[in-house]
Motif scaffolding. Structure first.
Motif, PDB file in Angstrom:
ATOM      1  N   ALA A  91       6.767   8.647  16.620  1.00  0.00           N
ATOM      2  CA  ALA A  91       6.610   9.253  15.288  1.00  0.00           C
ATOM      3  C   ALA A  91       7.119  10.687  15.270  1.00  0.00           C
ATOM      4  O   ALA A  91       7.823  11.091  14.325  1.00  0.00           O
ATOM      5  CB  ALA A  91       5.137   9.198  14.853  1.00  0.00           C
ATOM      6  N   LEU A  95      10.184  12.052  13.038  1.00  0.00           N
ATOM      7  CA  LEU A  95      10.008  13.169  12.111  1.00  0.00           C
ATOM      8  C   LEU A  95      11.083  14.231  12.350  1.00  0.00           C
ATOM      9  O   LEU A  95      11.670  14.760  11.398  1.00  0.00           O
ATOM     10  CB  LEU A  95       8.612  13.770  12.259  1.00  0.00           C
ATOM     11  CG  LEU A  95       8.214  14.822  11.244  1.00  0.00           C
ATOM     12  CD1 LEU A  95       8.244  14.262   9.826  1.00  0.00           C
ATOM     13  CD2 LEU A  95       6.825  15.350  11.562  1.00  0.00           C
ATOM     14  N   LEU A 117       9.170   5.831  11.575  1.00  0.00           N
ATOM     15  CA  LEU A 117       8.081   6.815  11.488  1.00  0.00           C
ATOM     16  C   LEU A 117       6.805   6.154  10.999  1.00  0.00           C
ATOM     17  O   LEU A 117       5.745   6.296  11.610  1.00  0.00           O
ATOM     18  CB  LEU A 117       8.471   7.969  10.555  1.00  0.00           C
ATOM     19  CG  LEU A 117       7.348   8.956  10.197  1.00  0.00           C
ATOM     20  CD1 LEU A 117       6.830   9.684  11.428  1.00  0.00           C
ATOM     21  CD2 LEU A 117       7.840   9.948   9.148  1.00  0.00           C
TER      22      LEU A 117
END
Length: 145
Positions: A91, A95, A117
């Motif tokens: 994640a 990002l 994500l």
């Protein structure tokens, strides 16, 4: 507490819930590892240069971190091993990809990073399900962790 962070998740889910989580986890993990991470190992000069352009200190280190997050994290996600930790690193990498690489791109170019994500965030929240290595280790108590 460490056991819950490393191997946590819900147990006793229905067959349909476990099947859905396992299918998503296995496909997303394999796709992340081999579709995105494998090509970054070892990190090439282009990845290291892009990491430096984004302003990361020690760009070689962070290029390796991104590559390992995608490849190793993808393999671990597919296996359901350290799912929450692996998903967290995936994640974070996605990002960074959204903001640092695709921030000014149209949505069509951002779509894969968004998908990975939110899949990763779902596994950070939910865990791997019952059909995973994490579930086995949760049941076994993981030798005092």
């Amino acid at each position: 507490m460490l056991n819950k962070i490393l191997f946590g998740g819900e147990s006793g889910l229905s067959f349909a819930a476990n099947a859905g989580l396992a299918l998503l986890r296995i496909f997303a993990g394999i796709a992340m590892a081999f579709g995105h991470g494998a090509g970054k190992l070892p990190p090439g000069e282009g990845l290291i240069a892009r990491t430096a352009q984004m302003g990361f200190p020690m760009p070689t280190f962070f290029a390796w971190a991104a590559a390992i997050s995608e490849f190793g994290g993808g393999i671990f996600l597919a296996l359901g091993f350290l799912t929450r930790v692996s998903s967290f690193f995936i994640a974070v990498t996605m990002l960074v990809a959204l903001i640092g690489v695709h921030g000014s791109d149209p949505f069509a170019a951002q779509e894969k990073a968004f998908l990975y994500l939110f899949i990763a965030l779902a596994f950070v929240i939910k865990g791997s399900g019952d059909w995973s290595i994490d579930s086995y280790l949760r049941k076994e108590g993981t030798a005092g962790i």
